[in-house]
Write an enzyme that holds these catalytic residues in place. Structure first.
Site, PDB file in Angstrom:
ATOM      1  N   LEU A 108       0.771  -1.096  -0.013  1.00 12.30           N
ATOM      2  CA  LEU A 108      -0.026   0.130   0.041  1.00 12.30           C
ATOM      3  C   LEU A 108       0.815   1.233   0.089  1.00 12.30           C
ATOM      4  O   LEU A 108       1.659   1.496   0.806  1.00 12.30           O
ATOM      5  CB  LEU A 108      -0.949   0.069   1.308  1.00 12.30           C
ATOM      6  CG  LEU A 108      -1.844  -1.157   1.559  1.00 12.30           C
ATOM      7  CD1 LEU A 108      -2.502  -1.085   2.811  1.00 12.30           C
ATOM      8  CD2 LEU A 108      -2.743  -1.518   0.297  1.00 12.30           C
ATOM      9  N   CYS A 109       0.535   2.151  -0.772  1.00 14.83           N
ATOM     10  CA  CYS A 109       1.556   3.398  -0.837  1.00 14.83           C
ATOM     11  C   CYS A 109       2.767   3.066  -1.288  1.00 14.83           C
ATOM     12  O   CYS A 109       3.413   2.415  -2.125  1.00 14.83           O
ATOM     13  CB  CYS A 109       1.257   4.163   0.282  1.00 14.83           C
ATOM     14  SG  CYS A 109       1.692   5.889   0.077  1.00 14.83           S
ATOM     15  N   THR A 110       3.801   3.505  -0.056  1.00  8.09           N
ATOM     16  CA  THR A 110       5.238   3.359  -0.446  1.00  8.09           C
ATOM     17  C   THR A 110       5.711   2.339   0.130  1.00  8.09           C
ATOM     18  O   THR A 110       6.887   1.919   0.182  1.00  8.09           O
ATOM     19  CB  THR A 110       5.990   4.528   0.363  1.00  8.09           C
ATOM     20  OG1 THR A 110       5.176   4.736   1.636  1.00  8.09           O
ATOM     21  CG2 THR A 110       5.937   5.803  -0.470  1.00  8.09           C
TER      22      THR A 110
ATOM     23  N   THR B 249       3.115   3.291  -6.889  1.00 15.10           N
ATOM     24  CA  THR B 249       3.091   4.003  -5.549  1.00 15.10           C
ATOM     25  C   THR B 249       2.730   5.170  -5.504  1.00 15.10           C
ATOM     26  O   THR B 249       2.039   5.886  -6.579  1.00 15.10           O
ATOM     27  CB  THR B 249       4.484   3.754  -5.101  1.00 15.10           C
ATOM     28  OG1 THR B 249       4.723   4.205  -3.925  1.00 15.10           O
ATOM     29  CG2 THR B 249       5.383   5.134  -5.942  1.00 15.10           C
TER      30      THR B 249
END
Length: 328
Positions: A101-103, A121
């Protein structure tokens, strides 16, 4: 029961961690039974923002999970902890589906799981991810990327989109929509939509298309055109397209196509209607057209999807959703 393990260490982003916990760690057996078995895994007590967490298991528990989720990594300028990277790599080698998730994508990239694959990302960190990991095909313009056993998302609201996508893969569209309604968010945003949208999760009744979208959803069996939508919205086709791009990140026709596919999924799950009948009800016209678009979008033919996600209330139905990703 499908086990979801959330991998945490010091320095994780609490928002994405909380989203995953809310979706997979809540008791939702009143919607899907059995629901997921949830495990919080870390090297010991960890600090996430201002919060202190006590994991249920060590990182060595990750290979026991069916799905491993890595939340956002706060300081992308630093290399993620080697023990986390090694544990995620080992879990994938043992057959786990690995999700960032995300970074959190920086952890997966450090583990070599994104080499030769398309990934995403948060747009603000996409250039850095591509610079540090040149073997990864970084796409900064989408909400999430599904490579089957490795999935990545953009940040914030897109992380929730990917969590709901996982529920849809495992438990079907109908149940994913129920979870979305519980969370008071739109039931589906396609992973290919743009990250750059003005209102990622629009509040009902507070945007220019608030009346148009429900109107269109009630008429998916009709051959709607952009001109039909513009006429109903009392605006030009050009202005309509601009509002759709701003609000949903996609075009009016692509949005309609996505809603028709999702409606077909629900009908396959909850009714005994033939594929011909569903093709008519979703505006696809013929069973051949529905099969072609459904297979291209969902990854399996309608009949296979129905066998996988058929509601238990229908005789002869089966719902062993844990094997959905292998069948696809």
């Amino acid at each position: 029961m499908h086990t979801v393990a959330l991998a945490v260490t010091d320095g994780m982003l609490h928002f994405e961690l909380s989203l995953a916990t809310e979706v997979f760690g809540s008791d939702l057996t009143h919607i899907v039974d059995p629901w997921y078995r949830f495990a919080l895994c870390g090297p010991g007590p960890v600090q996430v923002g201002r919060f202190h967490l006590q994991p249920d298991h060590g990182l060595d528990h990750l290979p026991n999970a069916d799905t491993v989720i890595v939340p956002g990594w706060a300081d992308v300028a630093q290399n993620p902890p080697a023990e986390l990277v090694d544990a995620v790599r080992t879990a994938h080698g043992e057959g786990a589906r690995v999700v960032s998730l995300c970074t959190g994508a920086f952890v997966l990239a450090a583990a070599g799981l994104l080499d030769g694959k398309r990934a995403t990302t948060h747009w603000a960190h996409a250039r850095e991810l591509a610079r540090r990991h040149p073997k990864v095909s970084v796409d900064p313009g989408v909400l999430y990327v599904d490579n089957g056993d490795v999935l990545t998302s953009a940040g914030k609201a897109a992380a929730l989109d990917l969590c709901l996508h996982l529920v849809r893969l495992d438990h079907g569209s109908s149940n994913a929509n129920k979870i979305a309604r519980r969370l008071v968010v739109p039931p589906h945003r396609d992973g290919g939509q743009a990250q750059f949208i003005a209102t990622p999760v629009p509040a009902p009744g507070h945007h220019p298309l608030a009346e148009l979208l429900p109107w269109a959803l009630q008429r998916l069996d009709e051959p709607l055109t952009v001109e039909d939508l513009a006429r109903q919205a009392r605006m030009s086709s050009r202005h309509l397209s601009r509002h759709f791009k701003s609000l949903t990140g996609t075009t009016p026709l692509q949005w309609l196509h996505t809603q028709r596919i999702r409606h077909a999924q629900e009908l396959l799950e909850t009714t005994n209607d033939t594929v011909d009948t569903i093709a008519t009800a979703t505006g696809m016209g013929t069973a051949t057209t529905l099969r072609r678009h459904f297979h291209r979008t969902v990854g399996v033919p309608p009949d296979t999807y129905r066998r996988t996600f058929r509601s238990p209330t229908h005789p002869g139905s089966g719902n062993d959703a844990r094997h959905r990703r292998h069948e696809a």
